[in-house]
Design a protein around this motif. Structure first.
Motif, PDB file in Angstrom:
ATOM      1  N   GLU A 150       0.904  -1.208  -0.010  1.00 33.00           N
ATOM      2  CA  GLU A 150       0.043  -0.069   0.017  1.00 33.00           C
ATOM      3  C   GLU A 150       0.961   1.151   0.056  1.00 33.00           C
ATOM      4  O   GLU A 150       1.760   1.434   0.659  1.00 33.00           O
ATOM      5  CB  GLU A 150      -0.743   0.056   1.386  1.00 33.00           C
ATOM      6  N   CYS A 163      -3.247  -8.642  -0.551  1.00 33.69           N
ATOM      7  CA  CYS A 163      -2.936  -7.569  -1.023  1.00 33.69           C
ATOM      8  C   CYS A 163      -4.258  -6.762  -1.123  1.00 33.69           C
ATOM      9  O   CYS A 163      -5.671  -7.295  -1.354  1.00 33.69           O
ATOM     10  CB  CYS A 163      -2.886  -7.916  -2.872  1.00 33.69           C
ATOM     11  N   GLY A 164      -4.380  -5.638  -1.032  1.00 35.59           N
ATOM     12  CA  GLY A 164      -5.257  -4.509  -1.068  1.00 35.59           C
ATOM     13  C   GLY A 164      -5.382  -4.102  -2.573  1.00 35.59           C
ATOM     14  O   GLY A 164      -4.600  -4.727  -3.252  1.00 35.59           O
ATOM     15  N   HIS A 185      -4.668  -1.233  -3.916  1.00 37.58           N
ATOM     16  CA  HIS A 185      -3.518  -0.643  -4.511  1.00 37.58           C
ATOM     17  C   HIS A 185      -2.324  -1.515  -4.765  1.00 37.58           C
ATOM     18  O   HIS A 185      -1.816  -1.243  -5.900  1.00 37.58           O
ATOM     19  CB  HIS A 185      -2.972   0.551  -3.578  1.00 37.58           C
ATOM     20  N   GLN A 193      -4.789  -5.589   5.609  1.00 36.22           N
ATOM     21  CA  GLN A 193      -3.850  -4.621   4.918  1.00 36.22           C
ATOM     22  C   GLN A 193      -2.526  -4.706   5.606  1.00 36.22           C
ATOM     23  O   GLN A 193      -2.195  -5.054   6.700  1.00 36.22           O
ATOM     24  CB  GLN A 193      -4.373  -3.146   4.836  1.00 36.22           C
TER      25      GLN A 193
END
Length: 524
Positions: free
Chosen positions: A200, A388-389, A391, A480
């Motif tokens: 992120e 994974c987020g 972004h 996150q």
């Protein structure tokens, strides 16, 4: 012709005088001439020889710094004043080295004053050796004001240039720390950088700012009386990018990496020997700290010993042996690295034997790490690397597929919000298989994998169509990556979980609506 003949006559006279006059007198005349020249000249000259002392055995570190400094400015406009350079490249560097050719001069400026460097190379009489030195010329009137700060600038820029240009190494311990070196190395050429990491943006910014502050904190650490080192604990599931983050940290700071395998270390003494042999500006890594050694057995053994000691004290009033020393002796006799030895390695007196070092622990299960290892002062920064987020997923899609947007991004985001997020390694493997012209296929596989992850955590109940009209903001985001600073008491627990069945129902309804809208757009 008359002038030339007079010059030849004068040269002949000087030659005759050199042969007639004693050597001591010639030296005296030469000294007087130089003194007169220094008195008249508006400049001061400082010689920096390659070797120190009369015998020329010890290398002059300032000569090396000047050479590196002039190499760093060789690509700037300053170098345009020099007509000739010598080019070279060593095995330990990736860059071409520029050196002023023998007996040539380069100009430099400092605080509005003009300075010059001349590379003096003289051949030793009756020998093949050469005597090298740099001569600095600066205004005599301002020499006291210019010399010290200018040399400091030369040294700092030379050290920075050497750090950036030298080839970095990856070390591992070979089990022979008691000999000359307990480390073996290979060139470190891992391509991971913070630009390519699936993190992120806020975490990247926090990491780079923290690393930059550490690398430039020499005066701060000395002023507050702390060893110039910093500890990082990287924890998260397999494939979350812990090793890639370490490589990115090394490339960002241009540090060497020491991968310490604790199972090859016989005892605490060998562990200290390995620490002493590490260089400054390095990252010492112990991966899977909770699996490398059974460090928690130390506490269990101490508890068992304490119980036995109490029983012995009750039966024998004359027993007064120190409990702690008995525990340490018992652990040392077992011939292995103890928790106490590892604690001293990270934060004891031996940890300050070098400067500008980073110690990194990694683990897949943070709760299995002994709290004493990761308290403040040992592991200063705790980085939680999860799935994974959005972004991070977009960064992976850009790296592998070269796309900034795709029609399936909305579906992927819904999957992530509904608990179907995957680790960077899982997504990277899918994208790697479908790189090239298979963008749609790659995105379809990613969505399918995320859907399978959601369904694998539990079945879904009968869907109520009224759920489609509920507030989608109630969906919790996927785990996150988080950076925290502090002791284990301040660790943030995983985000609170809502009812899994309700989240999955919302996801499937949302996915159905997105699919319908996407098919409608295609039909149009």
């Amino acid at each position: 012709m008359e002038i030339l003949s007079q010059l030849w006559s004068l040269l002949g006279l000087l030659t005759v005088l050199q042969n007639i006059l004693p050597t001591q007198l010639l030296s005296l005349l030469h000294s007087l001439y130089e003194s007169l020249q220094d008195l008249i000249s508006p400049y001061s000259y400082f010689d920096i020889p390659e070797f120190n002392g009369y015998c020329g055995v010890d290398i002059n570190d300032l000569y090396r710094h000047v050479n590196l400094y002039l190499n760093s400015v060789s690509s700037s406009a300053t170098a345009s004043t020099c007509r000739r350079f010598t080019l070279s490249r060593s095995k330990s560097s990736n860059c071409i080295s520029f050196t002023i050719a023998p007996n040539h001069t380069i100009h430099d400026s400092f605080n509005g004053h003009s300075l010059t460097w001349t590379h003096q190379v003289d051949t030793v009489q009756d020998s093949l050796e050469e005597k090298r030195s740099f001569t600095l010329k600066l205004p005599k009137r301002h020499r006291h004001m210019l010399l010290s700060p200018y040399i400091q600038q030369v040294t700092s820029r030379a050290e920075e240039f050497e750090r950036v240009s030298r080839e970095r190494r990856l070390f591992t311990n070979n089990g022979n720390a008691s000999y000359e070196s307990g480390w073996v190395s290979v060139p470190f050429r891992h391509p991971s950088t913070f630009e390519t990491l699936a993190l992120e943006p806020h975490l990247k910014k926090q990491m780079t700012e923290d690393l930059k502050a550490f690398a430039s904190g020499r005066e701060f650490y000395h002023r507050v009386g702390r060893a110039w080192k910093r500890g990082y604990l990287l924890h998260g599931p397999p494939g979350s990018g812990k090793s890639s983050l370490i490589a990115a940290m090394a490339n960002y700071l241009c540090y060497d990496v020491y991968d310490l395998e604790l199972t090859k270390v016989t005892d605490n003494s060998e562990l200290r020997a390995l620490l002493i042999q590490t260089s400054n500006r390095s990252i010492i890594v112990i991966e899977d700290i909770d699996c490398s050694l059974d460090l928690t057995a130390d506490r269990m053994m101490k508890a068992t010993t304490a119980t036995a000691t109490r029983r012995k004290r009750s039966s024998s009033s004359g027993y007064n042996k120190d409990l702690g020393s008995g525990n340490d002796q018992l652990l040392e006799e077992s011939g292995r690295v103890t928790l106490s030895g590892l604690l001293n390695f990270t934060d004891g007196l031996w940890s300050c034997c070098g400067e500008e070092r980073i110690i990194v622990f990694t683990t897949n299960h943070r709760e299995n790490v002994d709290p004493a290892l990761v308290r403040c002062g040992r592991m200063d920064v705790h980085v939680s690397l999860g799935t994974c987020g959005m972004h991070a997923f977009k960064a992976l899609a850009m790296n592998y597929l070269g796309i900034e947007w795709h029609s399936s991004f909305d579906v992927v985001e819904s999957c992530i919000r509904s608990g179907g997020a995957l680790t960077p390694a899982q997504i990277g493997e899918i994208l790697l298989r479908n790189r090239g012209n298979k963008v749609d296929l790659a995105m379809k596989e990613v969505v399918s994998a995320m859907q399978a992850r959601i369904l694998s955590t539990g079945g879904t109940e009968h869907l109520n169509t009224s759920i489609e009209h509920e507030d989608m903001a109630a969906l919790t985001r996927s785990p996150q990556s988080v950076l925290t600073v502090g002791s284990p008491e301040n660790w943030d627990l995983s985000p609170g979980k809502t009812n899994g069945k309700k989240r999955k129902a919302k996801f499937l309804v949302r996915l159905r609506s997105l699919t319908k809208s996407d098919s409608g757009r295609r039909g149009v």
